[in-house]
Every structure is written in structure tokens, then in C-alpha cells.
Write a protein that holds these residues in place. Structure first.
Motif, PDB file in Angstrom:
ATOM      1  N   PHE A  28       0.815  -1.185   0.049  1.00 25.62           N
ATOM      2  CA  PHE A  28      -0.058   0.090  -0.065  1.00 25.62           C
ATOM      3  C   PHE A  28       0.844   1.462  -0.015  1.00 25.62           C
ATOM      4  N   GLY A  29       2.064   1.091   0.271  1.00 21.62           N
ATOM      5  CA  GLY A  29       3.044   2.486   0.193  1.00 21.62           C
ATOM      6  C   GLY A  29       3.038   3.257   1.353  1.00 21.62           C
ATOM      7  N   ASN A  30       2.313   2.734   2.633  1.00 24.14           N
ATOM      8  CA  ASN A  30       2.247   3.344   3.795  1.00 24.14           C
ATOM      9  C   ASN A  30       2.626   2.674   4.938  1.00 24.14           C
ATOM     10  N   GLY A  31       3.515   1.579   4.704  1.00 23.65           N
ATOM     11  CA  GLY A  31       4.105   0.680   5.796  1.00 23.65           C
ATOM     12  C   GLY A  31       2.976  -0.602   6.154  1.00 23.65           C
ATOM     13  N   PHE A  32       1.916  -0.555   5.295  1.00 25.04           N
ATOM     14  CA  PHE A  32       0.921  -1.776   5.171  1.00 25.04           C
ATOM     15  C   PHE A  32       0.969  -2.332   3.796  1.00 25.04           C
ATOM     16  N   HIS A  33       0.663  -3.666   3.852  1.00 27.66           N
ATOM     17  CA  HIS A  33       0.495  -4.339   2.659  1.00 27.66           C
ATOM     18  C   HIS A  33      -0.490  -5.471   2.602  1.00 27.66           C
ATOM     19  N   VAL A  34      -1.103  -5.994   1.634  1.00 20.77           N
ATOM     20  CA  VAL A  34      -1.994  -7.007   1.861  1.00 20.77           C
ATOM     21  C   VAL A  34      -1.468  -8.152   0.951  1.00 20.77           C
ATOM     22  N   GLU A  35      -1.886  -9.546   1.678  1.00 20.18           N
ATOM     23  CA  GLU A  35      -1.446 -10.652   1.170  1.00 20.18           C
ATOM     24  C   GLU A  35      -2.947 -11.407   0.830  1.00 20.18           C
ATOM     25  N   ILE A  36      -3.038 -11.891  -0.524  1.00 19.22           N
ATOM     26  CA  ILE A  36      -4.272 -12.911  -0.577  1.00 19.22           C
ATOM     27  C   ILE A  36      -3.638 -14.147  -0.902  1.00 19.22           C
ATOM     28  N   SER A  37      -4.257 -15.027   0.154  1.00 18.03           N
ATOM     29  CA  SER A  37      -3.917 -16.379   0.251  1.00 18.03           C
ATOM     30  C   SER A  37      -4.972 -17.117  -0.257  1.00 18.03           C
ATOM     31  N   GLY A  38      -4.994 -18.404  -0.451  1.00 14.75           N
ATOM     32  CA  GLY A  38      -5.733 -19.665  -0.613  1.00 14.75           C
ATOM     33  C   GLY A  38      -6.168 -19.503  -2.394  1.00 14.75           C
ATOM     34  N   VAL A  39      -5.698 -18.710  -3.000  1.00 10.74           N
ATOM     35  CA  VAL A  39      -6.076 -18.644  -4.392  1.00 10.74           C
ATOM     36  C   VAL A  39      -5.375 -19.268  -5.440  1.00 10.74           C
ATOM     37  N   HIS A  40      -4.490 -19.978  -5.130  1.00  9.34           N
ATOM     38  CA  HIS A  40      -3.512 -20.569  -6.107  1.00  9.34           C
ATOM     39  C   HIS A  40      -4.256 -21.959  -6.224  1.00  9.34           C
ATOM     40  N   THR A  41      -5.210 -22.166  -6.863  1.00  8.99           N
ATOM     41  CA  THR A  41      -5.906 -23.390  -7.130  1.00  8.99           C
ATOM     42  C   THR A  41      -6.730 -23.239  -8.319  1.00  8.99           C
ATOM     43  N   SER A  42      -7.064 -24.449  -8.810  1.00  7.21           N
ATOM     44  CA  SER A  42      -7.983 -24.426 -10.072  1.00  7.21           C
ATOM     45  C   SER A  42      -9.365 -24.519  -9.847  1.00  7.21           C
ATOM     46  N   GLU A  79     -12.644 -22.785  -8.955  1.00 11.23           N
ATOM     47  CA  GLU A  79     -13.068 -21.338  -8.902  1.00 11.23           C
ATOM     48  C   GLU A  79     -13.953 -20.827  -7.976  1.00 11.23           C
ATOM     49  N   ASN A  80     -14.446 -21.610  -7.036  1.00 12.76           N
ATOM     50  CA  ASN A  80     -15.252 -21.422  -6.062  1.00 12.76           C
ATOM     51  C   ASN A  80     -14.416 -21.397  -4.518  1.00 12.76           C
ATOM     52  N   LYS A  81     -13.205 -21.510  -4.660  1.00 14.35           N
ATOM     53  CA  LYS A  81     -12.633 -21.548  -3.475  1.00 14.35           C
ATOM     54  C   LYS A  81     -12.357 -19.926  -2.895  1.00 14.35           C
ATOM     55  N   ARG A  82     -12.570 -20.033  -1.650  1.00 16.79           N
ATOM     56  CA  ARG A  82     -12.554 -18.595  -1.094  1.00 16.79           C
ATOM     57  C   ARG A  82     -11.192 -18.075  -0.601  1.00 16.79           C
ATOM     58  N   ALA A  83     -10.927 -16.963  -0.502  1.00 10.20           N
ATOM     59  CA  ALA A  83      -9.662 -16.531  -0.118  1.00 10.20           C
ATOM     60  C   ALA A  83      -9.587 -15.914   1.455  1.00 10.20           C
ATOM     61  N   THR A  84      -8.325 -15.847   1.883  1.00  6.22           N
ATOM     62  CA  THR A  84      -8.087 -15.136   3.163  1.00  6.22           C
ATOM     63  C   THR A  84      -7.069 -14.009   2.896  1.00  6.22           C
ATOM     64  N   LEU A  85      -7.567 -12.776   3.333  1.00  3.72           N
ATOM     65  CA  LEU A  85      -6.632 -11.641   3.204  1.00  3.72           C
ATOM     66  C   LEU A  85      -6.109 -11.354   4.436  1.00  3.72           C
ATOM     67  N   TYR A  86      -4.766 -10.890   4.447  1.00  2.00           N
ATOM     68  CA  TYR A  86      -4.028 -10.572   5.568  1.00  2.00           C
ATOM     69  C   TYR A  86      -3.767  -9.092   5.309  1.00  2.00           C
ATOM     70  N   LEU A  87      -3.819  -8.111   6.210  1.00  2.00           N
ATOM     71  CA  LEU A  87      -3.349  -6.779   6.312  1.00  2.00           C
ATOM     72  C   LEU A  87      -1.973  -7.026   7.383  1.00  2.00           C
ATOM     73  N   TRP A  88      -0.899  -6.536   6.716  1.00  2.00           N
ATOM     74  CA  TRP A  88       0.464  -6.715   7.441  1.00  2.00           C
ATOM     75  C   TRP A  88       0.969  -5.428   7.286  1.00  2.00           C
ATOM     76  N   HIS A  89       1.659  -5.156   8.490  1.00  2.00           N
ATOM     77  CA  HIS A  89       2.521  -3.964   8.751  1.00  2.00           C
ATOM     78  C   HIS A  89       3.928  -4.488   9.194  1.00  2.00           C
ATOM     79  N   GLY A  90       4.731  -3.795   8.291  1.00  2.00           N
ATOM     80  CA  GLY A  90       6.374  -4.333   8.331  1.00  2.00           C
ATOM     81  C   GLY A  90       6.516  -5.202   7.050  1.00  2.00           C
ATOM     82  N   ASN A  91       7.858  -5.394   6.782  1.00  2.92           N
ATOM     83  CA  ASN A  91       8.240  -6.107   5.802  1.00  2.92           C
ATOM     84  C   ASN A  91       9.061  -7.263   5.959  1.00  2.92           C
TER      85      ASN A  91
END
Length: 123
Positions: free
Chosen positions: A34-48, A50-62
Motif C-alpha cells: 500500500f506504500g504506507n507501511g502496510f500491505h495485503v496478502e491474498i492467500s488461498g487462491v492458487h487453485t484451479s 473457482e469457488n475457493k474462497r480467499a483469506t486476506l491478511y493486512l500486514w504492517h512491516g516487511n
């Protein structure tokens, strides 16, 4: 290219130019700084699937050990990932506006039981 790689690439492309595919903890995920010290990770979507749901993580720090997961949003349908990521961006901006944009303040917000008087009383 495998079907799951193609689906991950197509999803990443549909989210826009700010998103990239990276490997985090041995998983191919979609990522945005995000360019403000935070970023998002979108997990669980490396699958074939189509109905698999994602988990999003808001991180601070690198990098460990200084990085923190600030918020997790689970069970997100593929069609809602972009909207949820934008909500996390707005949330990160609100944290910064309210004075919670640094690691120490975020840690205190997330783990009050480990900080201040509560931590001292347990010692």
C-alpha cells in the motif's frame, strides 16, 4: 502453465496493476504494497477451484520479526477480493490518521494484555 497458475495470474491481473504474485511461506499468493507501511496478502487462491474462497491478511512491516498481521479477513469470494483489499487499504489509512501507524502502537492495540500495567501485574 498449469490451470491453477493461469487462474492465479488472471485473478492478479483483474485486480489491477498494483498487485503482483509472490511466494510467502511456500505459497503462491497475490500481494500489494500500500506504500504506507502496510500491505495485503491474498492467500488461498492458487487453485484451479473457482469457488475457493480467499483469506486476506493486512500486514504492517516487511520482514520478521518486526512485521505484524494487523487484520485477517477470511472466507472471501473471488468476486469480492478487490473490494475487501480496498477496505483494508482504507483501514490502514485510518490507523495512520489515528496515530496507530507504527509497529509499537499497533502491537499495543493488538495485544494489550502484553503491554503496560497488565503485563507488569502478571510478572
Amino acid at each position: 502453465m498449469s490451470k491453477r497458475d493461469r487462474m492465479l495470474r488472471d485473478l492478479c491481473k483483474s485486480l489491477g496493476k498494483h498487485y503482483i504474485i509472490v511466494t510467502i511461506d511456500l505459497e503462491r499468493v497475490i500481494y500489494r504494497d500500500f506504500g504506507n507501511g502496510f500491505h495485503v496478502e491474498i492467500s488461498g487462491v492458487h487453485t484451479s477451484k473457482e469457488n475457493k474462497r480467499a483469506t486476506l491478511y493486512l500486514w504492517h512491516g516487511n520482514s520478521a520479526p518486526a512485521c505484524l498481521i494487523v487484520k485477517t479477513v477470511s472466507d472471501v469470494p473471488r468476486g469480492s477480493i478487490g473490494d475487501v483489499a480496498e477496505e483494508l487499504l482504507r483501514y490502514s489509512e485510518e490507523l495512520i490518521r489515528s496515530g496507530k501507524g507504527d509497529r509499537d502502537t499497533l502491537f499495543q492495540m493488538l495485544h494489550p494484555e502484553m503491554c503496560g500495567r497488565n503485563a507488569t501485574a502478571r510478572s
